[in-house]
Design a protein around this motif. Structure first.
Motif, short mmCIF file in Angstrom:
data_model
loop_
_atom_site.label_atom_id
_atom_site.label_comp_id
_atom_site.label_asym_id
_atom_site.label_seq_id
_atom_site.Cartn_x
_atom_site.Cartn_y
_atom_site.Cartn_z
N THR A 29 -1.85 -7.34 -3.64
CA THR A 29 -2.49 -6.26 -2.90
C THR A 29 -2.97 -5.15 -3.84
O THR A 29 -4.09 -4.66 -3.72
CB THR A 29 -1.53 -5.68 -1.84
OG1 THR A 29 -1.14 -6.72 -0.95
CG2 THR A 29 -2.17 -4.55 -1.05
N PHE A 30 -2.11 -4.78 -4.79
CA PHE A 30 -2.47 -3.72 -5.73
C PHE A 30 -3.64 -4.14 -6.62
O PHE A 30 -4.59 -3.37 -6.82
CB PHE A 30 -1.26 -3.35 -6.59
CG PHE A 30 -1.56 -2.26 -7.58
CD1 PHE A 30 -1.67 -0.95 -7.15
CD2 PHE A 30 -1.73 -2.55 -8.92
CE1 PHE A 30 -1.95 0.06 -8.06
CE2 PHE A 30 -2.00 -1.55 -9.83
CZ PHE A 30 -2.12 -0.24 -9.40
N ILE A 31 -3.61 -5.36 -7.14
CA ILE A 31 -4.68 -5.83 -8.03
C ILE A 31 -6.01 -5.92 -7.28
O ILE A 31 -7.05 -5.51 -7.80
CB ILE A 31 -4.32 -7.18 -8.67
CG1 ILE A 31 -3.21 -6.97 -9.70
CG2 ILE A 31 -5.53 -7.85 -9.30
CD1 ILE A 31 -2.61 -8.26 -10.23
N ASP A 36 -3.92 3.21 -2.43
CA ASP A 36 -4.45 4.34 -1.65
C ASP A 36 -3.53 4.58 -0.47
O ASP A 36 -2.41 4.06 -0.43
CB ASP A 36 -5.90 4.07 -1.20
CG ASP A 36 -6.04 2.83 -0.33
OD1 ASP A 36 -5.01 2.28 0.13
OD2 ASP A 36 -7.18 2.42 -0.08
N ALA A 37 -3.98 5.36 0.49
CA ALA A 37 -3.13 5.74 1.62
C ALA A 37 -2.73 4.53 2.48
O ALA A 37 -1.69 4.55 3.13
CB ALA A 37 -3.84 6.77 2.49
N SER A 41 0.71 -0.38 4.24
CA SER A 41 0.42 -1.16 5.45
C SER A 41 -0.23 -2.49 5.09
O SER A 41 0.08 -3.52 5.71
CB SER A 41 -0.44 -0.37 6.43
OG SER A 41 -1.72 -0.14 5.92
N ARG A 42 -1.13 -2.48 4.10
CA ARG A 42 -1.74 -3.75 3.66
C ARG A 42 -0.70 -4.63 2.99
O ARG A 42 -0.68 -5.85 3.18
CB ARG A 42 -2.90 -3.48 2.70
CG ARG A 42 -4.13 -2.94 3.39
CD ARG A 42 -5.35 -3.00 2.51
NE ARG A 42 -5.12 -2.56 1.15
CZ ARG A 42 -5.27 -1.32 0.69
NH1 ARG A 42 -5.66 -0.37 1.51
NH2 ARG A 42 -5.05 -1.03 -0.57
N GLY A 46 0.41 -8.35 4.20
CA GLY A 46 0.43 -9.50 3.30
C GLY A 46 1.80 -10.17 3.29
O GLY A 46 1.91 -11.39 3.32
N PHE A 47 2.85 -9.34 3.25
CA PHE A 47 4.21 -9.86 3.29
C PHE A 47 4.46 -10.63 4.58
O PHE A 47 4.98 -11.75 4.58
CB PHE A 47 5.22 -8.72 3.16
CG PHE A 47 6.64 -9.17 3.30
CD1 PHE A 47 7.36 -9.56 2.19
CD2 PHE A 47 7.26 -9.22 4.54
CE1 PHE A 47 8.68 -10.00 2.31
CE2 PHE A 47 8.56 -9.65 4.69
CZ PHE A 47 9.27 -10.04 3.57
#
Length: 74
Positions: A29-31, A36-37, A41-42, A46-47
């Motif tokens: 998700t980070f890559i 950001d805010a 939640s994203r 994904g988890f």
């Protein structure tokens, strides 16, 4: 609280899959989308998508991997 040993494989699979999916889903998700805010939640989305696949996969694959490792180690 102690859990009976007969649940050790299930507990192992659950713990391993939670740790693995937490690390990988957060990293991906980070890559792909940065921080950001909406990051957490994203990450959780994904988890929540990956864990139901990872948990039974670990339960099925772990015994095979254990056998392979025991055959190639002394």
């Amino acid at each position: 609280m102690k859990i009976p040993a007969r649940y050790s494989n299930l507990l192992f699979g659950g713990m391993l899959s939670v740790i693995m999916v937490t690390i990988i889903s957060g990293t991906v998700t980070f890559i792909n989308q940065g921080y950001d805010a909406d990051f957490f939640s994203r990450w959780f989305r994904g988890f929540a998508t990956a864990w139901p696949i990872a948990f039974p996969s670990v339960l099925v694959v772990a015994p095979f991997v254990r056998r392979v490792v025991s055959r190639i180690t002394v």
